[in-house]
Design a protein around this motif. Sequence first.
Motif, PDB file in Angstrom:
ATOM      1  N   ARG A  47       0.831  -1.204   0.000  1.00  0.00           N
ATOM      2  CA  ARG A  47       0.000   0.000   0.000  1.00  0.00           C
ATOM      3  C   ARG A  47       0.867   1.257   0.000  1.00  0.00           C
ATOM      4  O   ARG A  47       0.447   2.308  -0.471  1.00  0.00           O
ATOM      5  CB  ARG A  47      -0.889   0.028   1.239  1.00  0.00           C
ATOM      6  N   VAL A  48       2.063   1.156   0.565  1.00  0.00           N
ATOM      7  CA  VAL A  48       2.972   2.300   0.666  1.00  0.00           C
ATOM      8  C   VAL A  48       3.785   2.462  -0.613  1.00  0.00           C
ATOM      9  O   VAL A  48       3.863   3.551  -1.186  1.00  0.00           O
ATOM     10  CB  VAL A  48       3.897   2.148   1.885  1.00  0.00           C
ATOM     11  N   ILE A  49       4.404   1.387  -1.046  1.00  0.00           N
ATOM     12  CA  ILE A  49       5.187   1.388  -2.292  1.00  0.00           C
ATOM     13  C   ILE A  49       4.495   0.448  -3.271  1.00  0.00           C
ATOM     14  O   ILE A  49       4.521  -0.777  -3.096  1.00  0.00           O
ATOM     15  CB  ILE A  49       6.641   0.921  -2.053  1.00  0.00           C
ATOM     16  N   GLU A  50       3.884   1.009  -4.294  1.00  0.00           N
ATOM     17  CA  GLU A  50       3.079   0.206  -5.214  1.00  0.00           C
ATOM     18  C   GLU A  50       3.873  -0.317  -6.413  1.00  0.00           C
ATOM     19  O   GLU A  50       3.302  -0.903  -7.320  1.00  0.00           O
ATOM     20  CB  GLU A  50       1.875   1.026  -5.700  1.00  0.00           C
ATOM     21  N   TRP A  51       5.168  -0.097  -6.423  1.00  0.00           N
ATOM     22  CA  TRP A  51       5.990  -0.632  -7.494  1.00  0.00           C
ATOM     23  C   TRP A  51       5.991  -2.162  -7.439  1.00  0.00           C
ATOM     24  O   TRP A  51       5.777  -2.759  -6.383  1.00  0.00           O
ATOM     25  CB  TRP A  51       7.429  -0.160  -7.363  1.00  0.00           C
ATOM     26  N   SER A  52       6.285  -2.784  -8.574  1.00  0.00           N
ATOM     27  CA  SER A  52       6.468  -4.227  -8.617  1.00  0.00           C
ATOM     28  C   SER A  52       7.644  -4.611  -7.721  1.00  0.00           C
ATOM     29  O   SER A  52       8.691  -3.943  -7.748  1.00  0.00           O
ATOM     30  CB  SER A  52       6.757  -4.685 -10.045  1.00  0.00           C
ATOM     31  N   PRO A  53       7.487  -5.684  -6.922  1.00  0.00           N
ATOM     32  CA  PRO A  53       8.621  -6.123  -6.100  1.00  0.00           C
ATOM     33  C   PRO A  53       9.875  -6.405  -6.922  1.00  0.00           C
ATOM     34  O   PRO A  53      10.989  -6.215  -6.434  1.00  0.00           O
ATOM     35  CB  PRO A  53       8.097  -7.407  -5.439  1.00  0.00           C
ATOM     36  N   TRP A  54       9.714  -6.836  -8.155  1.00  0.00           N
ATOM     37  CA  TRP A  54      10.880  -7.100  -9.005  1.00  0.00           C
ATOM     38  C   TRP A  54      11.671  -5.824  -9.258  1.00  0.00           C
ATOM     39  O   TRP A  54      12.897  -5.864  -9.413  1.00  0.00           O
ATOM     40  CB  TRP A  54      10.429  -7.700 -10.335  1.00  0.00           C
ATOM     41  N   LYS A  55      10.977  -4.705  -9.264  1.00  0.00           N
ATOM     42  CA  LYS A  55      11.642  -3.417  -9.478  1.00  0.00           C
ATOM     43  C   LYS A  55      12.100  -2.803  -8.160  1.00  0.00           C
ATOM     44  O   LYS A  55      13.202  -2.249  -8.071  1.00  0.00           O
ATOM     45  CB  LYS A  55      10.669  -2.464 -10.184  1.00  0.00           C
TER      46      LYS A  55
END
Length: 341
Positions: A47-55
């Motif tokens: 919810r805080v960082i919506e970037w893809s975990p891969w990125k």
Amino acid sequence: MTAEAATGQPQQKSGRIGVLLVNLGTPDGTDYTSMRRYLREFLTDKRVIEWSPWKWYPILFGIVLNTRPQKVGKAYETIWNKERNESFLRTYTRNQSELMAGRLADLPGVIVDWAMRYGTPAIGDRIQALKDQGCDRILLFPLYPQYAAATTATVNDKAFEKLVRMRWQPALRTVPDYHADPAYIDALASSITRHLATLDWQPEKILASFHGIPLAYSQKGDPYYGQCIETGRLLREKLGLTDEQLVVTFQSRFGPEEWLQPYTDKTVENLAQNGTRRIAVLNPGFVSDCLETLEEIAEQAAESFLHNGGEKFTHIPCLNDGEDGMRVLEKVVRRELLGWV
């Protein structure tokens, strides 16, 4: 024969109502290990960082969690509650819980507790504690006047995550935002008026600095920006100020993407460079003073303003555990308990 004797199982308590106040979170200490543990939990929240975990994860685990704990730990040290060896956010949230319990003493069977979304005491642990005390109904109160997915929603998520693992779930109510509640606006206005009365000067401008969110979150439908703007408008009306006299800004941006604007730090710098000599800053979106208000605003913003030509700077404290702030929280809690009490 009792139910316990008949079944051979301990009789579980029920019939009580829990009120759980939840704030953002706090590290347990300012040391590297405590800070890293806290930042890891916070910055892995989708919810805080919506970037893809891969990125995001290569950056987070390769750079951020190896460098930022020391920097943030030093910042916390400047505003740490040395007397209790804890952050002021923890101190204020505990105080709010204890004071709320006293203010609700006329409601039999209501138990008040507190938790943090990140760090301790954990939301799931306190829900279990309330359930163990006989609370079969729980009012979950994320302590954010304005709704954002990265604040209110993630508190709710964590509570529901706990319920998924429970055999006997309590009924759960979640408190909505109260960004336009007259009691909240009155309390903010009163805090401004009282604080300015203690000064031997008057600000040319007042900044209402809210925590920012990435612009993309707002564009996806998060109502946070509009609610902050509405709070600012209502506060101006209450104080009889113009758009130029009370300005809404956004602070605490992180990472390379664009966040909600105008940015607080840039606004403070530009005001000083363009001839404004006296300003006051408050943080209406924060229920309690914390790192973002005590260090980022009261210290960093003040230093920037004076360094760039400003002469007078004052930070107006959050409502914290004062009478005005507690009156707002109590009003919201009593309203949301209707039908249960």
